[in-house]
Every structure is written in structure tokens, then in C-alpha cells.
Design an enzyme around this catalytic site. Structure first.
Site, PDB file in Angstrom:
ATOM      1  N   ASP A 149       0.842  -1.200   0.000  1.00 14.36           N
ATOM      2  CA  ASP A 149       0.000   0.000   0.000  1.00 14.36           C
ATOM      3  C   ASP A 149       0.875   1.247   0.000  1.00 14.36           C
ATOM      4  O   ASP A 149       1.997   1.235   0.526  1.00 14.36           O
ATOM      5  CB  ASP A 149      -0.932   0.015   1.227  1.00 14.36           C
ATOM      6  CG  ASP A 149      -2.123   0.956   0.999  1.00 14.36           C
ATOM      7  OD1 ASP A 149      -2.352   1.355  -0.153  1.00 14.36           O
ATOM      8  OD2 ASP A 149      -2.809   1.299   1.971  1.00 14.36           O
ATOM      9  N   GLY A 150       0.342   2.295  -0.589  1.00 10.70           N
ATOM     10  CA  GLY A 150       1.036   3.584  -0.587  1.00 10.70           C
ATOM     11  C   GLY A 150       0.094   4.641  -0.052  1.00 10.70           C
ATOM     12  O   GLY A 150      -1.129   4.474  -0.079  1.00 10.70           O
ATOM     13  N   ASP A 209      -4.509  -2.226  -3.297  1.00  7.30           N
ATOM     14  CA  ASP A 209      -5.824  -1.579  -3.447  1.00  7.30           C
ATOM     15  C   ASP A 209      -5.780  -0.493  -4.521  1.00  7.30           C
ATOM     16  O   ASP A 209      -6.714   0.276  -4.683  1.00  7.30           O
ATOM     17  CB  ASP A 209      -6.328  -1.027  -2.108  1.00  7.30           C
ATOM     18  CG  ASP A 209      -5.426   0.058  -1.551  1.00  7.30           C
ATOM     19  OD1 ASP A 209      -4.662   0.651  -2.326  1.00  7.30           O
ATOM     20  OD2 ASP A 209      -5.495   0.308  -0.339  1.00  7.30           O
TER      21      ASP A 209
END
Ligand code: AMP
Ligand code: ZN
Length: 286
Positions: A149-150, A209
Site C-alpha cells: 500500500d502507498g 488496493d
């Protein structure tokens, strides 16, 4: 960064005595006039110090430090150099830079400070300070699960990324942060750095995501971009080409399966990656 004096020098808003320049690095004379030939070497993109710089950028700066040092010794009559860097502690200018102090055999300079000494057991110190990173011994055709994730505070703004690798019941965590970046770049970096942590070709299930990252592969946008010479369907330049290319190198090493997960939902490991990314942003803020 707007009020960074070195960024202003890079932009040409403040003059400098340029010693070396390439696409990524600038080196100029320090104005202090404290030592003859005192040179500062820095990346052209703003980053605070060695604790925050991306490895690729650091490598470019260090290569320039070596190039200039060799030039000083080979062509300018110096006998050697000292390289100095302040990170968090003692830095006046908060834009990563290395000082090159050119040296002559008999110049009498004492560049390395004389410390007062410390009473300690080196075995204990070593135990406390050594890096106890879990080494994942992956053999070919083994399976790895990679969650990524970022996050970004402001877009562009301070960014962070987190990745969790699972293999044979072991877990490895990778995280990092950058100033002046975007959410998409951080999503890409999470996958890149996760994959770069896998040392041999594997079957990798990637959970992200980011529709931007996952659909680039599942809907083969990346194939069309490449076929058009890194242009979008509309003919414009593809954004973040540097990271897409870096990601492709990794993706081509492994057998990758992409999975899009819902962000900020009940996926525990996706949430853990989000937390890693946010912690990196907090680190940059402090
Ligand atoms: P540091 O203490 O490691 O952050 O070092 C910052 C260095 O930047 C000092 O040695 C200053 O003399 C030098 N410096 C500050 N402003 C300028 C400038 N405009 N041009 C060249 N060097 C500078
Ligand atoms: Zn700067």
C-alpha cells in the site's frame, strides 16, 4: 522545496561555483572558504538527508562523489579526500549533501573529530546494533504473497509506502517514504520495493488496493503504453515512466498474479501496509 537554499541553487535562482553537473546531481564549492576546494555534492531532487533518500538517488550522488574525488586526486594534485555528511544531527541545510574535503599529505587538517572514548563491551554493542533482518531463503518456484500500500499527505506531498511479504510462514516488512511525491508513485514504490526484496524468481501473488497499478497489468495498459513508445492512448507521455520501467524489471523476473483488494476495508494485511505507509509519512513530518 520552496525555501530550500540548495533547491534555489539547483534552479539557478542563487549562483554557485559549479564543479560538476549531470541530470541528477550538482556539485559546487562551499561558500565557507574554510578549506581549499571544499565541495558540496547533492541530488537535484529535494530530499532531507540520508535517512530519507531513495537508494537510486543516493547511488547517483555517491557515484558523483567518487568521480569528483578521483578527479581531485588524478588531475588536481590532491593526495586524498575526506567525505563528510550530517543527517538530522548538525546539518545546517536540510537538503542531502556530501562534503568533499580535498587533502594534501602535510596539510595538518584534523577532519575526523577526536572523541573522548567510551567504556563498553563490543560484543554487547554488536548484539544491540546489528541488523537482525529475517533472511528469506526462497528456492525457485516457491510462492510468495506480497501485500502493498502507498499513501500521500497532499497529492503531491509527503508520501509513504509499505509492503509485507509472506513466505513459508515467515514475514518480511519493507517500508519507506519520500518528500514531494504522489499517491500513485507510492503505490508503485510499494510493489517495486516488495518485489525487489525477493532475491530469486518466484510465483508472487500481489495484493494492492490501487486500481492504477493493478489494472495497468490486468487490463494490459502497460502493453499498449510500451507499444506506443510510452505514450497514452491520447498521445500524451505516460506518467511515472521511471517507476513503471523499474516495476517491469521485477515483474518480468517472477510469475506474478495481480489481485485488487478494497482499500481501508477488512483486509488485515492491506491495513497493516497502510499503517506502515502512514508511519513513514509521520517520520518525514517530524
Ligand atoms: P551542513 O552543515 O552539513 O548542512 O553544511 C551546509 C554547508 O552549506 C555549509 O558548509 C555552508 O557553508 C554551505 N552553504 C550554505 N549556503 C551556501 C551557498 N549559497 N553556496 C555554497 N555553499 C553554501
Ligand atoms: Zn532542497
Amino acid at each position: 522545496m520552496q525555501d530550500c537554499i540548495f533547491c534555489k541553487i539547483i534552479k539557478g535562482e542563487i549562483p554557485c561555483y559549479k564543479i560538476y553537473e549531470d541530470d541528477y546531481v550538482l556539485a559546487f564549492l562551499d561558500i565557507a572558504k574554510d578549506v581549499y576546494g571544499h565541495i558540496l555534492v547533492l541530488p537535484k531532487t529535494h530530499c532531507k538527508n540520508i535517512l530519507h533518500v531513495e537508494e537510486k538517488t543516493l547511488n547517483r550522488v555517491i557515484s558523483a562523489v567518487k568521480k569528483i574525488s578521483n578527479h581531485l586526486v588524478d588531475n588536481c594534485g590532491f593526495d586524498g579526500v575526506n567525505i563528510l555528511n550530517n543527517s538530522e544531527k548538525g546539518a545546517l541545510v536540510k537538503h542531502l549533501h556530501f562534503h568533499i574535503i580535498p587533502r594534501h599529505d602535510e596539510d595538518g587538517l584534523k577532519v575526523f573529530p577526536e572523541f573522548s572514548g567510551v567504556d563498553c563491551d563490543l560484543g554487547e554493542v554488536c548484539e544491540k546494533l546489528k541488523i537482525k533482518e529475517e533472511v528469506i531463503d526462497i528456492v525457485p518456484t516457491q510462492k510468495v504473497v506480497l501485500y502493498t500500500d502507498g499513501a500521500c499527505s497532499g497529492n503531491p506531498g509527503l508520501g509513504g509506502f509499505g509492503a509485507i511479504l509472506l513466505h513459508n510462514g515467515k514475514q518480511k516488512i519493507v517500508s519507506g517514504g519520500e518528500e514531494n511525491t504522489t499517491n500513485n508513485r507510492m503505490e508503485l514504490m510499494a510493489v517495486i520495493r516488495g518485489l525487489e526484496a525477493i532475491k530469486i524468481p518466484c510465483e508472487v501473488d500481489i495484493y494492492s488496493d490501487s486500481a492504477y497499478v493493478v489494472n495497468a497489468f490486468l487490463q494490459n495498459w502497460i502493453g499498449s503504453w510500451q507499444a506506443k513508445g510510452w505514450k497514452t492512448a491520447g498521445g500524451g507521455d505516460v506518467l511515472n515512466i521511471d517507476l513503471w520501467k523499474r516495476l517491469l524489471i521485477q515483474v518480468n523476473k517472477h510469475k506474478v498474479s495481480w489481485h485488487k483488494v478494497k482499500g481501508h476495508a477488512d483486509n488485515e494485511l492491506n491495513n497493516a501496509c497502510d499503517e506502515l505507509a502512514r508511519k513513514e509519512i509521520d517520520k518525514l513530518r517530524n
